[in-house]
Design an enzyme around this catalytic site. Structure first.
Site, PDB file in Angstrom:
ATOM      1  N   LYS A 169       0.854  -1.191   0.000  1.00  0.00           N
ATOM      2  CA  LYS A 169       0.000   0.000   0.000  1.00  0.00           C
ATOM      3  C   LYS A 169       0.885   1.234   0.000  1.00  0.00           C
ATOM      4  O   LYS A 169       1.404   1.651   1.017  1.00  0.00           O
ATOM      5  CB  LYS A 169      -0.927   0.054   1.216  1.00  0.00           C
ATOM      6  CG  LYS A 169      -1.998   1.117   0.999  1.00  0.00           C
ATOM      7  CD  LYS A 169      -2.375   1.900   2.238  1.00  0.00           C
ATOM      8  CE  LYS A 169      -1.610   3.149   2.517  1.00  0.00           C
ATOM      9  NZ  LYS A 169      -1.736   4.260   1.559  1.00  0.00           N
ATOM     10  N   GLY A 200      -4.705   3.400  -2.098  1.00  0.00           N
ATOM     11  CA  GLY A 200      -5.820   3.665  -1.186  1.00  0.00           C
ATOM     12  C   GLY A 200      -5.359   4.463   0.017  1.00  0.00           C
ATOM     13  O   GLY A 200      -4.164   4.743   0.177  1.00  0.00           O
ATOM     14  N   GLY A 202      -4.727   5.440   4.036  1.00  0.00           N
ATOM     15  CA  GLY A 202      -4.160   4.743   5.182  1.00  0.00           C
ATOM     16  C   GLY A 202      -5.214   4.179   6.107  1.00  0.00           C
ATOM     17  O   GLY A 202      -5.107   3.035   6.568  1.00  0.00           O
ATOM     18  N   VAL A 205      -7.217   1.145   3.409  1.00  0.00           N
ATOM     19  CA  VAL A 205      -6.395   0.010   2.968  1.00  0.00           C
ATOM     20  C   VAL A 205      -5.340  -0.337   4.029  1.00  0.00           C
ATOM     21  O   VAL A 205      -5.153  -1.504   4.383  1.00  0.00           O
ATOM     22  CB  VAL A 205      -5.737   0.320   1.602  1.00  0.00           C
ATOM     23  CG1 VAL A 205      -4.823  -0.812   1.177  1.00  0.00           C
ATOM     24  CG2 VAL A 205      -6.810   0.561   0.540  1.00  0.00           C
ATOM     25  N   GLY A 206      -4.689   0.698   4.560  1.00  0.00           N
ATOM     26  CA  GLY A 206      -3.652   0.467   5.587  1.00  0.00           C
ATOM     27  C   GLY A 206      -4.240  -0.195   6.823  1.00  0.00           C
ATOM     28  O   GLY A 206      -3.655  -1.119   7.399  1.00  0.00           O
ATOM     29  N   GLU A 244       9.830   1.858  10.447  1.00  0.00           N
ATOM     30  CA  GLU A 244      10.849   2.886  10.170  1.00  0.00           C
ATOM     31  C   GLU A 244      10.150   4.230  10.282  1.00  0.00           C
ATOM     32  O   GLU A 244       9.378   4.605   9.400  1.00  0.00           O
ATOM     33  CB  GLU A 244      11.407   2.703   8.744  1.00  0.00           C
ATOM     34  CG  GLU A 244      12.182   1.427   8.527  1.00  0.00           C
ATOM     35  CD  GLU A 244      13.519   1.422   9.251  1.00  0.00           C
ATOM     36  OE1 GLU A 244      13.918   2.456   9.817  1.00  0.00           O
ATOM     37  OE2 GLU A 244      14.159   0.368   9.269  1.00  0.00           O
ATOM     38  N   CYS A 278      13.620  11.556   6.638  1.00  0.00           N
ATOM     39  CA  CYS A 278      13.577  11.075   8.021  1.00  0.00           C
ATOM     40  C   CYS A 278      14.947  11.179   8.693  1.00  0.00           C
ATOM     41  O   CYS A 278      15.042  11.383   9.894  1.00  0.00           O
ATOM     42  CB  CYS A 278      13.112   9.632   8.042  1.00  0.00           C
ATOM     43  SG  CYS A 278      14.068   8.576   6.941  1.00  0.00           S
ATOM     44  N   GLU A 378       9.466  16.849  14.554  1.00  0.00           N
ATOM     45  CA  GLU A 378       9.898  16.683  13.161  1.00  0.00           C
ATOM     46  C   GLU A 378       9.136  17.690  12.299  1.00  0.00           C
ATOM     47  O   GLU A 378       7.910  17.648  12.216  1.00  0.00           O
ATOM     48  CB  GLU A 378       9.584  15.246  12.716  1.00  0.00           C
ATOM     49  CG  GLU A 378      10.232  14.866  11.424  1.00  0.00           C
ATOM     50  CD  GLU A 378       9.882  13.437  11.003  1.00  0.00           C
ATOM     51  OE1 GLU A 378       8.714  13.038  11.139  1.00  0.00           O
ATOM     52  OE2 GLU A 378      10.787  12.738  10.541  1.00  0.00           O
TER      53      GLU A 378
HETATM   54  P1  NAD Z   1       2.348   8.795   7.224  1.00  0.00           P
HETATM   55  O1  NAD Z   1       2.645   8.075   8.474  1.00  0.00           O
HETATM   56  O2  NAD Z   1       1.318   9.837   7.219  1.00  0.00           O
HETATM   57  O3  NAD Z   1       1.935   7.762   6.074  1.00  0.00           O
HETATM   58  C1  NAD Z   1       2.739   6.682   5.705  1.00  0.00           C
HETATM   59  C2  NAD Z   1       1.867   5.597   5.082  1.00  0.00           C
HETATM   60  O4  NAD Z   1       0.985   5.096   6.086  1.00  0.00           O
HETATM   61  C3  NAD Z   1       0.980   6.093   3.949  1.00  0.00           C
HETATM   62  O5  NAD Z   1       0.900   5.120   2.951  1.00  0.00           O
HETATM   63  C4  NAD Z   1      -0.359   6.286   4.642  1.00  0.00           C
HETATM   64  O6  NAD Z   1      -1.458   6.208   3.757  1.00  0.00           O
HETATM   65  C5  NAD Z   1      -0.352   5.124   5.613  1.00  0.00           C
HETATM   66  N1  NAD Z   1      -1.263   5.259   6.755  1.00  0.00           N
HETATM   67  C6  NAD Z   1      -1.769   6.391   7.288  1.00  0.00           C
HETATM   68  N2  NAD Z   1      -2.598   6.110   8.308  1.00  0.00           N
HETATM   69  C7  NAD Z   1      -2.615   4.770   8.446  1.00  0.00           C
HETATM   70  C8  NAD Z   1      -3.266   3.872   9.333  1.00  0.00           C
HETATM   71  N3  NAD Z   1      -4.079   4.295  10.293  1.00  0.00           N
HETATM   72  N4  NAD Z   1      -3.027   2.541   9.186  1.00  0.00           N
HETATM   73  C9  NAD Z   1      -2.194   2.077   8.241  1.00  0.00           C
HETATM   74  N5  NAD Z   1      -1.562   2.890   7.360  1.00  0.00           N
HETATM   75  C10 NAD Z   1      -1.761   4.218   7.460  1.00  0.00           C
HETATM   76  O7  NAD Z   1       3.756   9.373   6.723  1.00  0.00           O
HETATM   77  P2  NAD Z   1       4.036  10.320   5.477  1.00  0.00           P
HETATM   78  O8  NAD Z   1       3.536  11.685   5.810  1.00  0.00           O
HETATM   79  O9  NAD Z   1       3.580   9.655   4.238  1.00  0.00           O
HETATM   80  O10 NAD Z   1       5.648  10.311   5.456  1.00  0.00           O
HETATM   81  C11 NAD Z   1       6.437  11.142   6.229  1.00  0.00           C
HETATM   82  C12 NAD Z   1       6.881  10.464   7.510  1.00  0.00           C
HETATM   83  O11 NAD Z   1       7.584   9.257   7.200  1.00  0.00           O
HETATM   84  C13 NAD Z   1       7.855  11.274   8.340  1.00  0.00           C
HETATM   85  O12 NAD Z   1       7.504  11.206   9.695  1.00  0.00           O
HETATM   86  C14 NAD Z   1       9.199  10.585   8.117  1.00  0.00           C
HETATM   87  O13 NAD Z   1      10.136  10.767   9.132  1.00  0.00           O
HETATM   88  C15 NAD Z   1       8.793   9.175   7.968  1.00  0.00           C
HETATM   89  N6  NAD Z   1       9.830   8.424   7.240  1.00  0.00           N
HETATM   90  C16 NAD Z   1      10.630   7.523   7.919  1.00  0.00           C
HETATM   91  C17 NAD Z   1      11.651   6.851   7.254  1.00  0.00           C
HETATM   92  C18 NAD Z   1      12.544   5.862   7.949  1.00  0.00           C
HETATM   93  O14 NAD Z   1      13.174   5.075   7.255  1.00  0.00           O
HETATM   94  N7  NAD Z   1      12.636   5.838   9.250  1.00  0.00           N
HETATM   95  C19 NAD Z   1      11.853   7.094   5.910  1.00  0.00           C
HETATM   96  C20 NAD Z   1      11.025   8.015   5.254  1.00  0.00           C
HETATM   97  C21 NAD Z   1      10.003   8.659   5.930  1.00  0.00           C
END
Ligand code: NAD
Length: 471
Positions: A169, A200, A202, A205-206, A244, A278, A378
């Site tokens: 996803k 989809g 989060g 689908v998540g 991550e 990140c 962050e």
């Molecule tokens: P996010 O957490 O908003 O979303 C990440 C993914 O999770 C998306 O596909 C989203 O649709 C899904 N999601 C959202 N709510 C969900 C739920 N309730 N259940 C399951 N899935 C769900 O993050 P973002 O805004 O897309 O990305 C930025 C963040 O990612 C920053 O905090 C960054 O630090 C982190 N990040 C971490 C790493 C690492 O390797 N540690 C790498 C890149 C980004």
């Protein structure tokens, strides 16, 4: 106008059951470029069923068979490298330099995984027992928007190496990148069901992936907030999780560092991936007695940063991915001033001539205290905080005074000195004098930056279940 109206289940592009759409917006000018039709719970369940069915045969494949599939994927993705870069720049707003590197990381994920797999032994002897490392099952792969393809490729390559099948996803904001990547994967001609991709939201689908009993593990990259929701949801079915998450990484400039080199590098590093990284070193810790010198060098470096069209080769900072992300970064720039930090470069508002996109000025705050929210939270934009320290002990304490622990950076003219400091920092990856990467070394966070590790043998074993056989 691009219409992305298919998802990928059981080796085929299929029309989703879900009908809701999500607008795709070019962050450079905020013009609508297309729409993606979002999958729903029914689609997710169909994808999980396909992956579950495929797992039975796939988990029994040999190392050689898996290597051959990884080679096919590598070839198919490599062939479309230039297109992958261009779609990423236009959809996401990453700079050409960054997107090129990110797509190359995506491609090399297959070759580095092959290398790891070649020398990995799925059976070992420990004590007087035989240990078999068995494929975990169906893996849910959930990824963010800030380097979509490389996260997907790395996680999928590892799943395949481990004999696991996958339901992916991606972020809904990466639909065009995902579409092209899926075409590459499809061309590789893998047996049906090994990977399935559902666009989809989060919370739809998540969430279904998180709660579904037929998902054995979730490999997630994204925010700490979402990671916590996934971990809580996953526990009901005892799913394994690799999380991550976010970071607020310190960059410690030691007394013996060459400031002329270290400070510009620190500023450009903080702005990596438009500041939406990140691992970005967003807290610059410098000796109090050198603060004036540091401020001067940092300001000069920020003035050299070209914020602009990500398609221009010399652009260092492109637009934020969305207007929401732009507003979030602006709110932190306002907050920094309210909290009493000194604005050294940049500030609120868009740079001149870039009013139509989500552009943020290359911003630096100095005289920041580590208890300010701009030093603790962050921001995920091109905003650097300079925090002075009085002695090394205090530098280490400030570096560790965070809920995060993803990465840290140290600059020093004495490598052993830097390593002594590295030993005291709570972070999963520490880079000395630069920003090097090792795709075989474990990657992941201490504390609230995550659970588990990716890459190399550590990453592979996170998709395997050890079984002890005593005879
Ligand atoms: P996010 O957490 O908003 O979303 C990440 C993914 O999770 C998306 O596909 C989203 O649709 C899904 N999601 C959202 N709510 C969900 C739920 N309730 N259940 C399951 N899935 C769900 O993050 P973002 O805004 O897309 O990305 C930025 C963040 O990612 C920053 O905090 C960054 O630090 C982190 N990040 C971490 C790493 C690492 O390797 N540690 C790498 C890149 C980004």
């Amino acid at each position: 106008m691009k219409q992305i109206n298919k998802i990928y289940i059981n080796g085929e592009f299929v029309t989703p059951n879900g009908t809701e759409t999500f607008d795709l917006i070019n962050p450079t000018n905020n013009e609508k470029t297309g729409e993606v039709v979002l999958g729903n719970e029914v689609d997710t369940r169909m994808a999980i069923a396909a992956a579950k069915k495929a797992f039975t045969a796939f988990s029994k494949t040999t190392k050689e068979e898996r290597i051959s599939l990884l080679q096919k994927l590598h070839k198919a993705v490599s062939k479309r490298e230039d297109e992958l870069v261009s779609v990423m720049v236009n959809e996401y707003g990453g700079t050409l330099q960054f997107c090129r590197m990110s797509v190359q990381n995506a491609i090399s994920a297959f070759t580095t995984t092959i290398t790891t797999l070649e020398s990995y032994d799925f059976e070992k002897t420990v004590g007087h027992s035989k240990i078999r490392f068995e494929s975990l099952g169906v893996v849910g792969i959930i990824t963010p928007w800030n380097a979509s393809n490389s996260f997907i490729c790395n996680k999928l390559a590892t799943a395949i190496a481990a004999g696991c099948t996958a339901v992916i996803k991606p972020s809904e904001m990466s639909a065009a990148q995902t579409q092209l990547l899926t075409e590459c994967f499809h061309e590789a001609g893998l047996p049906a069901g090994i990977f399935n991709i559902v666009n989809g939201l989060g919370n739809v689908v998540g969430a279904e992936i998180t709660q579904h009993p037929d998902i054995a593990k979730i490999s997630f990259t994204g925010s700490t907030l979402t990671g916590k929701a996934i971990a809580k949801g996953a526990v009901d079915t005892m799913k394994r999780v690799t999380l991550e998450l976010g970071g607020k990484s310190p960059n410690i400039i030691l007394e013996d560092a060459d400031l002329e080199k270290a400070i510009p590098m620190a500023v450009f590093g903080a702005y990596m991936n438009n500041g939406q990284a990140c691992i970005a070193p967003t807290r610059l810790l410098v000796p109090q007695n050198r603060l004036n010198e540091v401020n001067e060098l940092a300001k000069k470096a920020a003035e050299q940063v070209k914020v602009g069209n990500p398609n221009e080769a010399d652009t260092l900072v492109g637009p934020m991915v969305s207007t929401k992300q732009f507003e979030r970064v602006q709110s932190y720039i306002r907050l920094g001033q309210e909290e009493g930090a000194t604005l050294l470069a940049g500030g609120e508002g868009k740079p001149e001539g870039l009013e139509s996109g989500n552009f943020v000025k290359a911003t630096i705050f100095t005289n920041v205290r580590n208890d300010m929210r701009i030093a603790q939270e962050e921001i995920f934009g091109p905003v650097l905080s300079i925090i002075p320290y009085n002695n090394e002990e205090e530098a280490v304490a400030i570096a560790n005074d965070t809920t995060y622990g993803l990465a840290a950076y140290i600059s020093s003219s004495d490598k052993e000195h830097a390593e002594r400091i590295a030993a005291q920092i709570d972070a999963g990856r520490i880079c000395i004098n630069g920003f090097s990467h090792d795709p075989y070394a474990p990657f992941g966070g201490f504390k609230q930056s995550g659970i588990g590790r990716e890459y190399g043998v550590f990453g592979l074993e996170a998709y395997l279940e050890p079984k002890t056989i005593l005879a």
